[in-house]
Design a protein around this motif. Structure first.
Motif, short mmCIF file in Angstrom:
data_model
loop_
_atom_site.label_atom_id
_atom_site.label_comp_id
_atom_site.label_asym_id
_atom_site.label_seq_id
_atom_site.Cartn_x
_atom_site.Cartn_y
_atom_site.Cartn_z
N GLY A 131 4.28 0.00 -15.90
CA GLY A 131 2.39 0.55 -15.28
C GLY A 131 2.71 1.99 -15.47
N GLN A 220 2.22 -4.81 -23.66
CA GLN A 220 0.65 -4.49 -22.71
C GLN A 220 -0.20 -3.36 -24.28
N VAL A 224 0.19 -0.75 -17.51
CA VAL A 224 -1.26 -0.91 -15.95
C VAL A 224 -1.74 0.14 -15.01
N GLU A 243 -6.15 -0.14 -12.87
CA GLU A 243 -6.92 -1.76 -12.44
C GLU A 243 -5.94 -1.99 -11.35
N ARG A 441 0.52 -6.98 -16.18
CA ARG A 441 -0.70 -7.18 -16.25
C ARG A 441 -1.25 -8.45 -15.50
N ARG A 445 -2.97 -9.33 -12.72
CA ARG A 445 -4.74 -10.03 -12.63
C ARG A 445 -4.70 -11.65 -11.77
N LEU A 452 -5.83 -4.98 -21.72
CA LEU A 452 -6.65 -4.47 -20.55
C LEU A 452 -7.91 -5.12 -20.77
#
Length: 468
Positions: A131, A220, A224, A243, A441, A445, A452
């Motif tokens: 991230g 990813q 993130v 995020e 991520r 989440r 995303l």
């Protein structure tokens, strides 16, 4: 029912966390920060304890008093000295399987293409566990001098530049390659499908770029996106781009107001307000019995001084509290030439200016508030059960999604929290189910999908699928 909580550990690749003093204490091993084995131990404690990620703060600056570095910062190791934490993350990734890693990188320090390539590399090396904590700078007065700038960029200008910066980086990460661009066909000798890579052209007010991205797609693609900062511009930036948001924790009521504002602005930006994971800093003194936990806190507080608090505040805001009239409020700084004040650390200035019927504290009261706190967030003390009760109450009062644990005695505090608090939260159903082989991520989440989300503005730059 209280929402499930996410946890990270807030660290620096240096001698001291949070702008306070604790490394000399016999329970702290932070003095050995240069030893790679120290960080491998920290990473393993976090992974075994169920933490979501290890968060590294970073920056090139340091606290300044006037035109020179603070003597206290040097002698006590307050936000001074340390290495680049991005460099140790691949090592730690090799010693873990599910722990995420978040590292701070300031917009404006280098070109967005350079940053995009660096994070693409980290995403690949960690298997999608990286991230990016987006900041517009820290200790900007020191950084400006280090980089040879004639003046420090205004606060609002830095956020305008940051928006362009993130957009360019995302364009290269998301738009540069099709998912099936790589052929690597030994038989034909074709490595890439030419139609699968795309030129990116960008011409903004602050940045320009045109060309091709050299890094192939990673798990990813875009790391993130974390953001730290609760000034008005910071909250607006978070609502549009982040995020996961790291807010300055003050009082529960003030924190709740900032969180409500961020979520409301996210709605205006067309995003799911609950899709943003909002977290605050947390200092925990926890032990098997309450009296021992209280003793740990008292020993920490006994090490703190006005000089340490003032040094940290000067590094964040450019304001030397010890040079001000202790019986007057912070408004005295703005009576004349404020210098760098007002362009640095806005969140840490505004929190002491009063408003909404509350009077502004005096400088003496600010020092009392900061001593032993520094940049730390909420403080809780007690047994595992008592700490879990307090965290549950904070989430209910503020709408927080979790906390970044800021250890005092490192890694002792991380181990104690993992052993005494996390099992209680897990028993209460307040921690997400552990998942193996997922990206950071997906872990944050709590749902499948390494890319995303559809409601994030960045996927709009993703090209339509190309035919072969």
């Amino acid at each position: 029912m209280t929402k499930q909580m996410h946890f990270g550990a807030f660290e620096v690749y240096g001698p001291q966390v949070g702008g306070t003093l604790s490394w000399p204490h016999e329970l702290s091993d932070q003095i050995n920060f240069a030893d790679t084995e120290h960080w491998i131990e920290v990473a393993r404690i976090l992974e075994e304890g169920g933490f979501d990620f290890l968060f590294f703060a970073d920056g090139y600056g340091y606290p300044m008093i006037g035109e020179d570095i603070s003597d206290v910062a040097v002698e006590r190791g307050i936000n001074f000295s340390g290495y680049d934490p991005a460099m140790i993350i691949p090592v730690l990734a090799q010693h873990t399987t599910s722990l995420g890693f978040v590292v701070t990188a300031s917009t404006g320090m280098d070109h967005p293409v350079q940053l995009a390539r660096r994070f693409a590399t980290l995403d690949q090396l960690t298997g999608g566990r990286i991230g990016w904590n987006i900041v517009t700078g820290a200790s900007q007065n020191a950084v400006a001098k280090l980089l040879g700038h004639t003046e420090m960029l205004p606060h609002d200008t830095r956020y305008a530049m940051a928006s362009e910066y993130v957009e360019i980086a995302a364009k290269y990460l998301e738009q540069g390659w099709d998912d099936d661009a790589v052929r690597a066909d030994r038989r034909t000798g074709q490595y890439l499908r030419r139609e699968g890579i795309h030129r990116v052209d960008y011409a903004g007010e602050h940045y320009r770029s045109s060309g091709y991205f050299t890094a192939p797609p990673t798990p990813q693609r875009t790391p993130v996106l974390f953001q730290a900062g609760t000034s008005p511009k910071g909250r607006a930036f978070a609502a549009a781009h982040a995020e996961c948001v790291f807010v300055q924790a003050t009082t529960p009521a003030h924190t709740a107001a900032n969180i409500a504002d961020i979520r409301a602005q996210a709605v205006q930006a067309g995003r799911d307000p609950q899709g943003l994971k909002i977290m605050a800093g947390l200092t925990v003194f926890v032990a098997a019995d309450e009296s021992t936990a209280v003793q740990l806190q008292e020993e920490f507080l006994a090490m703190q001084t006005d000089e340490i608090a003032a040094t940290l505040y000067a590094g964040n805001t450019g304001i030397d509290l010890l040079a001000l009239d202790p019986e007057r409020t912070l408004h005295q700084v703005f009576d004349g030439d404020a210098g760098p004040a007002g362009q640095m650390g806005i969140s840490n200035i505004e929190r002491f200016l009063g408003g909404d019927g509350a009077p502004a504290p005096t400088v003496r009261e600010i020092l009392d508030d900061l001593r032993g706190r520094g940049t730390r967030g909420f403080t809780v003390v007690g047994t595992g059960e008592q700490v879990a009760d307090q965290l549950q109450a904070l989430v209910e009062q503020t709408d927080l999604d979790g906390f970044l644990l800021e250890p005092v005695y490192d890694p002792r505090d991380l181990r104690a929290f993992s052993e005494l608090v996390m099992p209680v939260l897990r028993q209460r159903g307040l921690l997400p189910v552990k998942h193996q082989n997922v990206t950071l991520r997906e872990r944050i989440r709590e749902q499948p999908g390494a890319r995303l989300g559809a409601d994030h503005p960045i996927p709009e730059v993703r090209p339509a699928p190309q035919g072969v």
